[in-house]
Design a protein around this motif. Structure first.
Motif, mmCIF file in Angstrom:
data_model
loop_
_atom_site.group_PDB
_atom_site.id
_atom_site.type_symbol
_atom_site.label_atom_id
_atom_site.label_comp_id
_atom_site.label_asym_id
_atom_site.label_seq_id
_atom_site.Cartn_x
_atom_site.Cartn_y
_atom_site.Cartn_z
ATOM 1 N N ALA A 1 2.721 -0.014 -36.314
ATOM 2 C CA ALA A 1 2.442 0.166 -34.889
ATOM 3 C C ALA A 1 1.983 1.586 -34.580
ATOM 4 C CB ALA A 1 3.691 -0.160 -34.067
ATOM 5 N N ARG A 2 2.403 2.533 -35.375
ATOM 6 C CA ARG A 2 2.052 3.937 -35.133
ATOM 7 C C ARG A 2 2.268 4.709 -36.422
ATOM 8 N NH1 ARG A 2 4.920 4.258 -31.217
ATOM 9 N NH2 ARG A 2 3.342 3.919 -29.623
ATOM 10 N N ALA A 3 1.477 5.778 -36.607
ATOM 11 C CA ALA A 3 1.683 6.678 -37.740
ATOM 12 C C ALA A 3 1.877 8.092 -37.223
ATOM 13 C CB ALA A 3 0.498 6.622 -38.708
ATOM 14 N N TRP A 4 2.776 8.800 -37.877
ATOM 15 C CA TRP A 4 3.078 10.192 -37.551
ATOM 16 C C TRP A 4 2.597 11.030 -38.724
ATOM 17 C CZ3 TRP A 4 5.174 11.027 -32.732
ATOM 18 C CH2 TRP A 4 5.689 9.900 -32.086
ATOM 19 N N PRO A 5 1.437 11.693 -38.591
ATOM 20 C CA PRO A 5 0.818 12.362 -39.737
ATOM 21 C C PRO A 5 1.408 13.740 -40.009
ATOM 22 C CG PRO A 5 -0.557 12.618 -37.810
ATOM 23 C CD PRO A 5 0.601 11.757 -37.385
ATOM 24 N N GLY A 6 0.995 14.317 -41.130
ATOM 25 C CA GLY A 6 1.430 15.658 -41.485
ATOM 26 C C GLY A 6 0.727 16.743 -40.713
ATOM 27 N N HIS A 7 -0.341 16.398 -40.015
ATOM 28 C CA HIS A 7 -1.097 17.360 -39.210
ATOM 29 C C HIS A 7 -1.519 16.708 -37.899
ATOM 30 C CE1 HIS A 7 -1.718 20.188 -42.631
ATOM 31 N NE2 HIS A 7 -1.745 19.065 -43.334
ATOM 32 N N ARG A 8 -1.359 17.422 -36.837
ATOM 33 C CA ARG A 8 -1.866 17.048 -35.515
ATOM 34 C C ARG A 8 -1.141 15.841 -34.925
ATOM 35 N NH1 ARG A 8 -6.289 20.265 -34.298
ATOM 36 N NH2 ARG A 8 -7.047 21.453 -36.087
ATOM 37 N N ASP A 9 -1.826 15.068 -34.094
ATOM 38 C CA ASP A 9 -1.162 14.128 -33.191
ATOM 39 C C ASP A 9 -0.925 12.760 -33.811
ATOM 40 O OD1 ASP A 9 -1.116 16.018 -31.120
ATOM 41 O OD2 ASP A 9 -3.155 15.486 -30.486
ATOM 42 N N PRO A 10 0.001 11.983 -33.221
ATOM 43 C CA PRO A 10 0.264 10.630 -33.717
ATOM 44 C C PRO A 10 -0.981 9.752 -33.682
ATOM 45 C CG PRO A 10 1.954 11.303 -32.140
ATOM 46 C CD PRO A 10 0.872 12.341 -32.081
ATOM 47 N N ILE A 11 -0.985 8.731 -34.544
ATOM 48 C CA ILE A 11 -2.100 7.799 -34.663
ATOM 49 C C ILE A 11 -1.626 6.449 -34.143
ATOM 50 C CG2 ILE A 11 -3.688 6.680 -36.277
ATOM 51 C CD1 ILE A 11 -3.162 9.111 -38.174
ATOM 52 N N ASP A 12 -2.210 5.995 -33.059
ATOM 53 C CA ASP A 12 -1.745 4.769 -32.405
ATOM 54 C C ASP A 12 -2.300 3.499 -33.032
ATOM 55 O OD1 ASP A 12 -0.121 6.104 -30.561
ATOM 56 O OD2 ASP A 12 -1.788 6.380 -29.156
ATOM 57 N N ASP A 13 -3.311 3.620 -33.879
ATOM 58 C CA ASP A 13 -3.874 2.460 -34.579
ATOM 59 C C ASP A 13 -4.042 2.824 -36.051
ATOM 60 O OD1 ASP A 13 -5.176 0.190 -35.440
ATOM 61 O OD2 ASP A 13 -7.047 0.593 -34.344
ATOM 62 N N PRO A 14 -2.934 2.860 -36.807
ATOM 63 C CA PRO A 14 -3.035 3.276 -38.212
ATOM 64 C C PRO A 14 -3.996 2.430 -39.039
ATOM 65 C CG PRO A 14 -0.746 3.254 -37.498
ATOM 66 C CD PRO A 14 -1.548 2.609 -36.400
ATOM 67 N N ALA A 15 -3.986 1.112 -38.832
ATOM 68 C CA ALA A 15 -4.890 0.258 -39.607
ATOM 69 C C ALA A 15 -6.341 0.578 -39.282
ATOM 70 C CB ALA A 15 -4.596 -1.211 -39.327
#
Length: 326
Positions: free
Chosen positions: A222-236
Motif C-alpha cells: 500500500a505504501r513504501a517508505w524509502p531510504g531517501h526523500r518522501d513516501p511512495i504511495d504507489d510502490p508497484a
C-alpha cells in the motif's frame, strides 16, 4: 512510526531514518545516516523531537551497508548498547571485517580494469572513496530473508531485495491501509537506484534488481517508505516506472554499440552520461556494465578484448524484462 529527515549532500540527498516505538522504553531505528558530525547532530535533534534518547535505542535495523545508511550505527551502538542487525550478505562489511573489505577492494580493482577506466578519473574516484563515510564499525547480528523483529509498534519482516546492494533488505509491516514496506534504496521516489557500481559484489546486478522490482510489484504494498526523500504511495507503479527506465536505458546502450561498438563499459558510460565526478565515476560505468552484462546473458552482446560486441543488433527487449509493465 516517526520519520527523521537528514541532509545529505554526498549521495541521493535527504536520508530518512525511521523510528518504531518513539516514546517507549525500547525504540527501534531503521538506518542511521552518514557518519558526519552535522548528520549526527540532526539525528539527535530529530530523535529528541520524537521523545527518544540515544541511550534508549534497543535495536537498529540496517537496510544495507552504504555509509549514508549504516555510517552512524557504531556510534549509536556504543552509546546505547543497541543490537545492530543487517542482512548476512552485508553484515561483514558493516562490521568492518577486514577480509570482506579486501574482497570488495579486489573486485573493484578488477572491474575498473575491465571497464577500461582511464587513470585520471580512477585517481579521482579512489581519492573520493578514501574519505570513508562508513564510521565506527558496530557489532552486527546477521539475518536472512524472512526474519521477523518485534518492535513496540508491531512486527517487521525482513525482505531480501538485492540489486543496488548484495544484502539490501526491506522491512514489511502492517500499516493503516494494508501491508507497507521500508524499501531502503531498492525503491526511491525520484532517482533510479544505481546498479552495477553501487555494489560491485553483485553478480548480474540488473537481473537481480529486476527480480526485486517484480517482487515489489507482485507484493502489492500500500505504501513504501524509502531510504531517501518522501513516501511512495504507489510502490508497484513506481517499480514499473523503474523497469521501463531500465528497458529504455538498455535501448540507449544498444544505440551506442550500433554506432561506436565494440565498446568498453567506460566508453558506453561516456556516451550515456558524459563527464562524471566523485562517486558517479563509479556509478556511471557500473550502470553501463550492468546493462551490457544483461545483454550478454541473453546472447545480444559478447565481451571481447576490444569491448562488448553486438551479436544481435535488433533484439526483442520485451524478452529481457519482467512482464509486469501495464
Amino acid at each position: 512510526m516517526e520519520r527523521i529527515t537528514l541532509e545529505n549532500t554526498v549521495f541521493e540527498g535527504l536520508n530518512d531514518v525511521y523510528v518504531f516505538g518513539a516514546g517507549s522504553d525500547a525504540p527501534t531505528l531503521i538506518d542511521t545516516g552518514v557518519a558526519m558530525p552535522e548528520t549526527r547532530e540532526q539525528l539527535e535533534d530529530g530523535l529528541a523531537d520524537a521523545g527518544v534518547a540515544i541511550a534508549d535505542i534497543e535495536q537498529i535495523l540496517l537496510t544495507h551497508w552504504h555509509g549514508d545508511h549504516a555510517g552512524l550505527a557504531g556510534e549509536l551502538q556504543e552509546e546505547s548498547g543497541a543490537t545492530v542487525r543487517a542482512h548476512a550478505a552485508d553484515a561483514p562489511l558493516i562490521g568492518g571485517e577486514e577480509d570482506a573489505w579486501e574482497t570488495m577492494d579486489e573486485r573493484q580493482r578488477d572491474l575498473l580494469d575491465e571497464w577500461g577506466m582511464p587513470a585520471d578519473p580512477r585517481a579521482e574516484l579512489l581519492g573520493f572513496l578514501d574519505g570513508s563515510l562508513q564510521g565506527t564499525p558496530p557489532t552486527v547480528e546477521p539475518f536472512e530473508d524472512g526474519a521477523r523483529f518485534d518492535t513496540p509498534e508491531g512486527t517487521l519482516e525482513a525482505l531480501h531485495l538485492p540489486g543496488h546492494a548484495a544484502g539490501l533488505a526491506g522491512f514489511a509491516f502492517d500499516g493503516t491501509d494494508g501491508r507497507e514496506l521500508f524499501s531502503g534504496d531498492a525503491l526511491l521516489p525520484h532517482y533510479t537506484p544505481n546498479v552495477g557500481g553501487a555494489d560491485v559484489r553483485v553478480e548480474r546486478p540488473l537481473a537481480n534488481y529486476l527480480d526485486t522490482l517484480a517482487a515489489i510489484v507482485d507484493a502489492g504494498f500500500a505504501r513504501a517508505w524509502p531510504g531517501h526523500r518522501d513516501p511512495i504511495d504507489d510502490p508497484a507503479g513506481r517499480a514499473r516506472e523503474i523497469i521501463v527506465h531500465h528497458r529504455e536505458r538498455t535501448g540507449n546502450v544498444l544505440d551506442v554499440l550500433r554506432e561506436h561498438g565494440p565498446a568498453s563499459a567506460w566508453t558506453v558510460s561516456e556516451h550515456l552520461f558524459g563527464d562524471l565526478s566523485a562517486i558517479h565515476i563509479l556509478h556511471g560505468p557500473g550502470e553501463a556494465y550492468a546493462h551490457l552484462e544483461h545483454l550478454s546473458a541473453h546472447d545480444v552482446t559478447e565481451r571481447t578484448d576490444d569491448g562488448y560486441r553486438l551479436l544481435d543488433s535488433d533484439p526483442d527487449l520485451d524478452e529481457l524484462f519482467p512482464a509486469v509493465v501495464e
